[in-house]
Design a protein around this motif. Sequence first.
Motif, PDB file in Angstrom:
ATOM      1  N   TRP A   1       0.832  -1.198   0.000  1.00  0.00           N
ATOM      2  CA  TRP A   1       0.000   0.000   0.000  1.00  0.00           C
ATOM      3  C   TRP A   1       0.869   1.252   0.000  1.00  0.00           C
ATOM      4  N   ASP A   2       0.317   2.314  -0.579  1.00  0.00           N
ATOM      5  CA  ASP A   2       1.025   3.593  -0.585  1.00  0.00           C
ATOM      6  C   ASP A   2       1.031   4.225   0.809  1.00  0.00           C
ATOM      7  N   VAL A   3      -0.059   4.059   1.528  1.00  0.00           N
ATOM      8  CA  VAL A   3      -0.181   4.622   2.875  1.00  0.00           C
ATOM      9  C   VAL A   3      -0.800   3.578   3.787  1.00  0.00           C
ATOM     10  N   ILE A   4      -0.196   3.398   4.956  1.00  0.00           N
ATOM     11  CA  ILE A   4      -0.749   2.525   5.996  1.00  0.00           C
ATOM     12  C   ILE A   4      -0.950   3.378   7.238  1.00  0.00           C
ATOM     13  N   VAL A   5      -2.150   3.333   7.805  1.00  0.00           N
ATOM     14  CA  VAL A   5      -2.485   4.147   8.973  1.00  0.00           C
ATOM     15  C   VAL A   5      -2.845   3.235  10.134  1.00  0.00           C
ATOM     16  N   SER A   6      -2.123   3.400  11.237  1.00  0.00           N
ATOM     17  CA  SER A   6      -2.459   2.687  12.472  1.00  0.00           C
ATOM     18  C   SER A   6      -3.385   3.587  13.271  1.00  0.00           C
ATOM     19  N   ASP A   7      -4.631   3.185  13.390  1.00  0.00           N
ATOM     20  CA  ASP A   7      -5.636   4.026  14.036  1.00  0.00           C
ATOM     21  C   ASP A   7      -5.319   4.207  15.513  1.00  0.00           C
ATOM     22  N   LEU A   8      -6.213   4.898  16.203  1.00  0.00           N
ATOM     23  CA  LEU A   8      -5.910   5.339  17.566  1.00  0.00           C
ATOM     24  C   LEU A   8      -5.868   4.161  18.536  1.00  0.00           C
ATOM     25  N   PHE A   9      -4.654   3.648  18.785  1.00  0.00           N
ATOM     26  CA  PHE A   9      -4.431   2.620  19.807  1.00  0.00           C
ATOM     27  C   PHE A   9      -3.530   3.216  20.877  1.00  0.00           C
ATOM     28  N   VAL A  10      -3.749   2.822  22.097  1.00  0.00           N
ATOM     29  CA  VAL A  10      -2.876   3.287  23.180  1.00  0.00           C
ATOM     30  C   VAL A  10      -2.131   2.088  23.750  1.00  0.00           C
ATOM     31  N   PRO A  11      -0.817   2.210  23.975  1.00  0.00           N
ATOM     32  CA  PRO A  11      -0.019   1.045  24.364  1.00  0.00           C
ATOM     33  C   PRO A  11      -0.348   0.478  25.733  1.00  0.00           C
ATOM     34  N   TRP A  12      -1.028   1.268  26.585  1.00  0.00           N
ATOM     35  CA  TRP A  12      -1.380   0.733  27.908  1.00  0.00           C
ATOM     36  C   TRP A  12      -2.698  -0.045  27.891  1.00  0.00           C
ATOM     37  N   GLN A  13      -3.370  -0.072  26.747  1.00  0.00           N
ATOM     38  CA  GLN A  13      -4.592  -0.862  26.631  1.00  0.00           C
ATOM     39  C   GLN A  13      -4.225  -2.323  26.389  1.00  0.00           C
ATOM     40  N   ALA A  14      -4.878  -3.224  27.114  1.00  0.00           N
ATOM     41  CA  ALA A  14      -4.566  -4.651  27.007  1.00  0.00           C
ATOM     42  C   ALA A  14      -4.668  -5.119  25.558  1.00  0.00           C
ATOM     43  N   GLY A  15      -3.625  -5.782  25.083  1.00  0.00           N
ATOM     44  CA  GLY A  15      -3.615  -6.328  23.735  1.00  0.00           C
ATOM     45  C   GLY A  15      -3.075  -5.405  22.669  1.00  0.00           C
ATOM     46  N   ALA A  16      -2.920  -4.112  22.995  1.00  0.00           N
ATOM     47  CA  ALA A  16      -2.487  -3.158  21.975  1.00  0.00           C
ATOM     48  C   ALA A  16      -0.971  -3.019  21.891  1.00  0.00           C
ATOM     49  N   ALA A  17      -0.244  -3.531  22.879  1.00  0.00           N
ATOM     50  CA  ALA A  17       1.213  -3.348  22.893  1.00  0.00           C
ATOM     51  C   ALA A  17       1.881  -3.984  21.681  1.00  0.00           C
ATOM     52  N   SER A  18       1.284  -5.040  21.136  1.00  0.00           N
ATOM     53  CA  SER A  18       1.887  -5.700  19.973  1.00  0.00           C
ATOM     54  C   SER A  18       1.890  -4.796  18.743  1.00  0.00           C
ATOM     55  N   LEU A  19       1.086  -3.719  18.762  1.00  0.00           N
ATOM     56  CA  LEU A  19       1.050  -2.781  17.645  1.00  0.00           C
ATOM     57  C   LEU A  19       2.136  -1.711  17.759  1.00  0.00           C
ATOM     58  N   TYR A  20       2.947  -1.796  18.817  1.00  0.00           N
ATOM     59  CA  TYR A  20       4.045  -0.842  19.022  1.00  0.00           C
ATOM     60  C   TYR A  20       5.398  -1.545  19.035  1.00  0.00           C
TER      61      TYR A  20
END
Length: 258
Positions: free
Chosen positions: A217-236
Amino acid sequence: AVGRLAAINTAGAIAGSLAAGFVLLGGVGLWGGIRVVAVLYLALALLVAGGAPRARPLRAASAVALLLVVSLLDPARLPIVEIRSEKGERLVEVQEGAAGIVSVVARKDDRRLKGDNHYSLGGSAGRQLEGVQADLPLALAGHGRSVYFLGVGTGITAGAALRHPVEQVTAVELIPEVLAAARRYFAPFAHGLFEDPRVTLVLADGRPHLALSDARWDVIVSDLFVPWQAGAASLYTREHFASVRAHLAEGGLFAQWL
């Protein structure tokens, strides 16, 4: 005997966790599921007690408790979403599923999408800021014909991409109840996201979905995730960022909310 008991206990634990997460929550909801479990425990107590004379007090107590649970002490009548009526809030809709409780709460002209009674997935009042998360990377890229969104939420951010000359938008959402609520209540703010033929909406976990894709893709956007939310740390993680880079077209751009 110990081995048999351990095997039964293990099998019960596996079956119970699967039933609670994927049958009870989606079928009868949080409080209804607790009620079903209570009834099963009390019925089991009656069954185990059998006809032994010394078990009569246990049978009587279990029978009384069972009657209370199915009548007066019905937890299914308890609220599952906190509504601050003194601030003008009202509940528009609530859905329960294996991934949690998804609700739409209205306050004056604002509609908000919430997960598990506290985590905000966006709202109509913040649509200008939510749209910036798509506008900014597309403006910086300058040639964003194809865009991939990790997360949909209300759909306002992904929908903002349609204000640009894009040819393909892929938006991936993990929770089916979120996607359904977004389609029903936030479509007027999503710039045709749910009808536009250029859009592909995918119900999946965005991180492995992206990693297993052969597309770029030309642009990839990671929507609003916060690293302290359970399960979201893998996106960082470094591994996730490397996976994203591998799926960018030449000169592509990745936008990460911080």
